[in-house]
Scaffold this active site. Structure first.
Site, short mmCIF file in Angstrom:
data_model
loop_
_atom_site.label_atom_id
_atom_site.label_comp_id
_atom_site.label_asym_id
_atom_site.label_seq_id
_atom_site.Cartn_x
_atom_site.Cartn_y
_atom_site.Cartn_z
N ARG A 49 0.84 -1.26 -0.10
CA ARG A 49 -0.21 0.12 -0.14
C ARG A 49 1.06 1.21 0.14
NH1 ARG A 49 -2.92 -3.82 3.12
NH2 ARG A 49 -1.41 -3.25 4.78
N LYS A 207 9.24 -22.75 14.39
CA LYS A 207 10.45 -22.57 15.12
C LYS A 207 11.23 -23.73 15.67
CE LYS A 207 8.54 -17.94 16.57
NZ LYS A 207 7.83 -17.17 17.61
#
Length: 430
Positions: A49, A207
């Site tokens: 944006r 992770k």
């Protein structure tokens, strides 16, 4: 001698983390120059944006064409903080092909395609650094793959998601139920509007895959990680944990088998003794406990998310990569030489806390004990209470395999005297 020509950095993404990276690059420019040995220049920022106001970033640096930015050829380092699989994977690969090294915070991509990305980086002689992908600001990736490169790591166990730790800590300290604690976490900004990735363990599993791969020099993908969320944890579970001198945490656990020939990686809620260092980790903080042959036991603790903490890890990688760039060297790549077998969850051996709803009549305990014995699961302690024909039976086992425990529970469900299995939870950290 200080180089005057700046190293050019392309930033992919300018959200909470990206905007902090840009801010620190500007406000700490002189210090970064001194530490690296050359100035660093923000050469472009790719965003979705472009009309959004981004304080401190010149309008001419903003672009929506991330592909063109990484293809420029004059970019030294690409910092990727957009997340997700695509277009991040293609952009990182393109960056390597056009001469740039990469710093990423993208745990999902690295857990899924880390080996392939490392291969492309090596092919082009470039760096791939990703300290920010696990545990935010906590220095963890580099200690594991560099500082402990001469040691043998046997276990990595930790709290690697701040949202889930905040929720469980609130349940423990206030007696709140899961939904009440989640609502508080959402109101305070610790939980997303859709908290699924956190509370169902997807974030922690990614992770865990990264940590296991580094710790054991073995390729561990996200699909190799057993995952169990924490949405079924209740106030009653915490009450049981307290009776055992424990609390409950959502843990990522990566272990080397005793024979050294295989590894496991898993994420699930577990009871952990209050005497264990991880039990005292409060709020939205993260902590990872590492056990190795030479160093012994180490714990890494700190804020595991947020714009500034994560940006700190990104900037640390940026400095390292830029230094390598100046010296014409590259840092450590993938180390998967051990190629150990990744075992399924059924092979995992640990203790269990099982709560059963049973009929309150003679012989029930003997029936239950027989089922445990038939499946080779040794009982450590039993606690029974009840009245008016209904009872609760809490069994804590000695160490047993997940497969053996699963078989035991299936057999227990078939007993007429067992009305239901209220909860099953692993006991870790002993």
């Amino acid at each position: 001698m200080m180089r005057t020509r700046p190293l050019k950095v392309a930033l992919l993404g300018c959200g909470v983390v990206g905007s902090e990276v840009a801010r620190i690059m500007t406000t700490h420019a002189d210090d970064l120059t001194a530490r690296i040995g050359a100035p660093v220049e923000l050469a472009g920022v790719a965003v979705r944006r472009p009309d959004r106001v981004r304080e401190g970033i010149a309008a001419e640096l903003i672009t929506t064409d991330a592909t063109a930015l990484v293809k420029r050829g004059d970019i030294d380092v690409v910092v990727e903080v957009i997340g997700g699989i695509e277009p991040a994977r293609t952009l990182i690969t393109t960056a390597f092909e056009h001469g740039a090294s990469v710093v990423s915070a993208n745990k999902a991509l690295l857990a899924q395609d880390g080996a392939a990305l490392h291969a492309v980086a090596e092919q082009h002689g470039k760096d791939l650094y990703y300290e920010a992908a696990v545990a935010g600001a906590i220095p963890l990736i580099r200690p594991l793959r560099e500082s402990m490169a001469g040691d043998k790591i046997n276990r990595v166990m930790g709290i690697v998601n701040g949202t889930t730790n905040f929720i469980l800590d609130a349940m423990d300290s206030t007696g709140a139920g899961y939904q009440e604690a989640l609502d508080e976490a959402t109101a305070l900004g610790y939980a997303e509007a859709d908290p699924t990735a956190d509370v169902e363990g997807f974030d922690a599993a990614a992770k865990a895959a990264i940590l296991a791969g580094i710790a054991f020099h073995t390729r561990v993908r996200l699909d190799d990680v057993y995952r169990e969320g924490m949405t079924e944890v209740t106030a009653a579970d915490f009450a049981s944990a307290k009776e055992m001198g424990c609390t409950i945490k959502l843990l990522a656990i990566c272990e080397r088998a005793e024979d050294g020939q295989s590894v496991t990686a898993r994420v699930h809620p577990a009871m952990i003794p209050l005497s264990h260092p991880l039990a005292s980790v409060r709020g939205a903080y993260n902590a990872v406990f590492v056990e190795s042959d030479a160093a012994g036991q180490l714990m890494f603790y700190g804020p595991g998310a947020g714009g500034s903490p994560t940006a700190s890890a990104v900037l640390g990688d940026l400095v390292a990569v830029c230094r390598n760039r100046l010296s014409g060297a590259s840092g450590p790549g993938e180390s998967a030489y051990a190629a150990l077998r990744v075992s399924p969850m059924g092979d995992v051996v640990t203790r269990y806390h099982i709560s059963l709803d049973v009929a309150d009549k003679p012989g029930v305990l003997a029936q239950v004990a027989t089922v445990f014995a038939e499946h080779g699961v040794s009982i450590d302690t039993v606690r029974q209470s009840g009245k008016d024909g209904e009872a609760s039976l809490v069994v804590v086992t000695h160490r047993a395999s997940d497969a053996a425990l699963t078989g035991t529970v299936e057999a227990l469900r078939k007993l007429d005297t067992v009305r239901g299995v209220a909860s099953i939870m692993r006991v870790e950290g002993e």
